[in-house]
Design an enzyme around this catalytic site. Structure first.
Site, PDB file in Angstrom:
ATOM      1  CD  GLU A 161      -3.547 -13.108  14.028  1.00 16.77           C
ATOM      2  OE1 GLU A 161      -3.630 -12.099  13.304  1.00 16.77           O
ATOM      3  OE2 GLU A 161      -2.977 -13.090  15.141  1.00 16.77           O
ATOM      4  NE  ARG A 164      -2.787  -1.533   3.176  1.00 21.27           N
ATOM      5  CZ  ARG A 164      -3.154  -1.301   4.436  1.00 21.27           C
ATOM      6  NH1 ARG A 164      -3.935  -0.268   4.718  1.00 21.27           N
ATOM      7  NH2 ARG A 164      -2.742  -2.083   5.414  1.00 21.27           N
TER       8      ARG A 164
HETATM    9  C1  UD1 Z   1      -0.010  -9.397  13.259  1.00 25.67           C
HETATM   10  C2  UD1 Z   1      -0.493 -10.333  14.355  1.00 25.67           C
HETATM   11  C3  UD1 Z   1      -1.780  -9.779  14.940  1.00 25.67           C
HETATM   12  C4  UD1 Z   1      -1.569  -8.367  15.459  1.00 25.67           C
HETATM   13  C5  UD1 Z   1      -1.016  -7.497  14.342  1.00 25.67           C
HETATM   14  C6  UD1 Z   1      -0.639  -6.148  14.869  1.00 25.67           C
HETATM   15  C7  UD1 Z   1       0.220 -12.534  13.645  1.00 25.67           C
HETATM   16  C8  UD1 Z   1      -0.192 -13.838  13.059  1.00 25.67           C
HETATM   17  N1  UD1 Z   1      -0.730 -11.622  13.790  1.00 25.67           N
HETATM   18  O1  UD1 Z   1      -0.989  -9.410  12.250  1.00 25.67           O
HETATM   19  O2  UD1 Z   1      -2.229 -10.610  15.990  1.00 25.67           O
HETATM   20  O3  UD1 Z   1      -2.790  -7.855  15.939  1.00 25.67           O
HETATM   21  O4  UD1 Z   1       0.172  -8.082  13.778  1.00 25.67           O
HETATM   22  O5  UD1 Z   1      -0.294  -5.322  13.802  1.00 25.67           O
HETATM   23  O6  UD1 Z   1       1.373 -12.373  14.006  1.00 25.67           O
HETATM   24  N2  UD1 Z   1       6.244 -10.115   8.500  1.00 25.67           N
HETATM   25  C9  UD1 Z   1       7.367 -10.758   8.068  1.00 25.67           C
HETATM   26  N3  UD1 Z   1       7.244 -11.963   7.474  1.00 25.67           N
HETATM   27  C10 UD1 Z   1       6.050 -12.560   7.283  1.00 25.67           C
HETATM   28  C11 UD1 Z   1       4.881 -11.893   7.723  1.00 25.67           C
HETATM   29  C12 UD1 Z   1       5.013 -10.676   8.348  1.00 25.67           C
HETATM   30  O7  UD1 Z   1       8.472 -10.239   8.214  1.00 25.67           O
HETATM   31  O8  UD1 Z   1       6.020 -13.656   6.716  1.00 25.67           O
HETATM   32  C13 UD1 Z   1       6.380  -8.811   9.164  1.00 25.67           C
HETATM   33  C14 UD1 Z   1       5.667  -7.709   8.423  1.00 25.67           C
HETATM   34  O9  UD1 Z   1       6.533  -7.083   7.497  1.00 25.67           O
HETATM   35  C15 UD1 Z   1       5.310  -6.766   9.557  1.00 25.67           C
HETATM   36  C16 UD1 Z   1       5.079  -7.701  10.733  1.00 25.67           C
HETATM   37  O10 UD1 Z   1       5.753  -8.889  10.406  1.00 25.67           O
HETATM   38  O11 UD1 Z   1       6.365  -5.904   9.868  1.00 25.67           O
HETATM   39  C17 UD1 Z   1       3.611  -7.963  11.015  1.00 25.67           C
HETATM   40  O12 UD1 Z   1       3.052  -8.518   9.852  1.00 25.67           O
HETATM   41  P1  UD1 Z   1       1.591  -8.205   9.400  1.00 25.67           P
HETATM   42  O13 UD1 Z   1       1.280  -8.903   8.152  1.00 25.67           O
HETATM   43  O14 UD1 Z   1       1.340  -6.739   9.468  1.00 25.67           O
HETATM   44  O15 UD1 Z   1       0.804  -8.890  10.594  1.00 25.67           O
HETATM   45  P2  UD1 Z   1      -0.740  -9.101  10.673  1.00 25.67           P
HETATM   46  O16 UD1 Z   1      -1.098 -10.319   9.959  1.00 25.67           O
HETATM   47  O17 UD1 Z   1      -1.411  -7.851  10.344  1.00 25.67           O
END
Ligand code: UD1
Ligand code: CA
Length: 459
Positions: free
Chosen positions: A151, A8
């Site tokens: 989640e 985004r």
């Molecule tokens: C995650 C949490 C959720 C919380 C939310 C807060 C999990 C499963 N869920 O959700 O409970 O309320 O954050 O914002 O953890 N990232 C990686 N590798 C990956 C996936 C993500 O490095 O494979 C990083 C992303 O770049 C980001 C962070 O981890 O910086 C969080 O990832 P994001 O996809 O925003 O998490 P959510 O699924 O929104």
């Protein structure tokens, strides 16, 4: 965790490299870890890994306790999978604080409280109440005890009513984390390894799970879009402005100030609207900064006045390229001070004057339309309008020395290397190529010729 794509943002730049208050988002997070005196920092990179790693490797700050270590997560299979990549780097006896590279404003103090909630024996979650919790993982409790994080996409309608959410930040004993991550699976709505599933393993193993609940949403706010980035930037700047005013600085309008670095102010400093400060800037007692100034890596001594629209750009802090403005100096409007400009006490630099790598001693003046580069200017020198130092011969830079009490007329060209002897005068329009004697009048231009009764050609 800094592996996510940040779709985004609609940018070629990896999301965590976008800047907030002059520092990349991920640098904020690394700096917070440094403030916590973390034993080590491990960065999980993925999208834009090469750029992110290169950025952090070169921006490691002086006095840093560690160099960040990098692990790659390719492909990205969820937050649990991200943390798995880091495991080989982590000693069993430590506590792991999981942070996101796109959440820049978490306070070190909050993380210290989270760490003490973990105490090396418990799983501690940073949580917050949101009126609209859509999209977040919900904190499911039985009585008071935390049972799980569910989640949003996996939550039942009843669970979706829960307003306490997981912020994405936790503190967890490393040894326990290692065991739990091995038990993760992808049997969920998103087919990902959820880090948040470790909560149910902790509960099953009888390890206490504690929620440290905060109420400042800014501390856990992530950046997903340019709008959110701008919102957090404003929030940060507002805090900086409030702190400055609390310390006695008078800001014409706290909403029109941008500090992208460190601004240190003495007593009775006033700053007009739309000023930008970058790097390390210090303003001495009683300094006044006019509207629309940009000031980078400079130290401005007591009583100096910087008039509107002045651009000051010092080089790296601590180097000889920073800019110094002396006590009671007057600069601008529309002046430009470049790296290595050093103005002594009571120096005057007026409109459309550019100074680069030059030292001006006490009371020297260059009031209009002039250039001083690679020059040493003595006390009380008056440097006329339109005059320049020709410091560059196309291959090399040369120095110009203007000794004390010299007057340089208007529109002179001083061809370096050259020295103008003390107390000397250079007539307007002169091109000076040779050193001049102290006290001498030097005129180096075509002699004036006037032909009486001259008839212009006519048709
Ligand atoms: C995650 C949490 C959720 C919380 C939310 C807060 C999990 C499963 N869920 O959700 O409970 O309320 O954050 O914002 O953890 N990232 C990686 N590798 C990956 C996936 C993500 O490095 O494979 C990083 C992303 O770049 C980001 C962070 O981890 O910086 C969080 O990832 P994001 O996809 O925003 O998490 P959510 O699924 O929104
Ligand atoms: Ca998210």
């Amino acid at each position: 965790m800094a592996a996510g794509k940040g779709t985004r943002m609609k940018s070629r730049l990896p999301k965590v490299l976008h800047r907030l208050a002059g520092r990349s988002l991920v640098q904020h997070v690394v700096d917070t870890a440094a403030e916590l005196q973390a034993r080590q920092v491990v960065l999980v990179t993925g999208h834009g890994a090469i750029e992110v790693e290169a950025h952090l490797a070169q921006s490691t700050r002086p006095g840093a306790l560690f160099n960040p270590q990098f692990v790659r997560q390719e492909p990205q299979l969820g937050t649990g999978h991200a943390v798995m990549q880091a495991l080989p780097c982590l000693a069993d006896d430590g506590t792991v604080v999981v942070l996101s590279g796109d959440v820049p404003l978490t306070r070190a103090d909050t993380l210290r409280q989270l760490l003490s909630a973990s105490g090396g024996t418990r799983l501690a979650l940073l949580t917050i109440d949101f009126a609209n919790p859509t999209g977040y993982g919900r904190i499911v409790r039985v009585g008071d005890a935390v049972q799980a994080i569910v989640e949003h996409k996996d939550a039942s309608p009843a669970q979706r009513q829960i307003t306490e959410v997981y912020s994405g930040i936790m503190a967890v004993p490393a040894g326990m984390l290692k065991g739990w991550l091995g038990r993760l699976d992808t049997h969920n709505a998103q087919g990902e390894y959820y880090l948040t599933d470790i909560v149910k393993f902790a509960v099953a193993d009888g390890v206490p799970v504690v929620a440290h609940r905060i109420d400042d949403a800014l501390e856990v706010a992530g950046v997903n879009s340019p709008v959110q980035l701008a919102e957090l930037e404003r929030a940060w700047q507002k805090q900086v402005a409030l702190q400055l005013m609390t310390d006695g600085v008078r800001l014409a309008d706290p909403a029109r100030l941008d500090v992208r670095g460190t601004l240190t102010c003495g007593q009775d400093v006033s700053i007009d609207v739309n000023c930008v400060f970058e790097g390390q800037v210090s303003l001495g007692e009683g300094v006044s900064i006019g509207a629309n100034c940009v000031i980078i890596n400079a130290s401005i001594a007591a009583g100096a006045v910087i008039h509107p629209f002045t651009h000051i750009e010092g080089g790296a802090p601590g180097s000889k390229d920073t800019v110094e403005v002396g006590t009671g100096a007057l600069v601008g409007p529309f002046a430009r001070l470049r790296p290595g400009a050093r103005l002594g006490e009571q120096v005057h630099i007026g409109n459309f004057v550019e100074v680069k790598n030059s030292t001006l001693a006490k009371g020297a003046k260059a009031n209009h339309l002039a250039y001083l580069g690679d020059a040493v200017v003595g006390e009380r020198v008056n440097y006329g309008a339109g005059s320049i130092t020709a410091n560059y011969d196309g291959a090399f830079k040369h120095r110009t020395t203007i000794e004390a009490d010299v007057h340089i007329g208007s529109n002179c060209v001083l061809i370096a290397p050259v020295t103008i002897g003390a107390g000397g005068t250079v007539g307007g329009g002169s091109t000076v190529t040779k050193d001049t004697l102290p006290g001498a009048l030097t005129v180096a231009r075509g002699k004036q010729v006037s032909i009486p009764n001259w008839q212009r050609p006519s048709k």
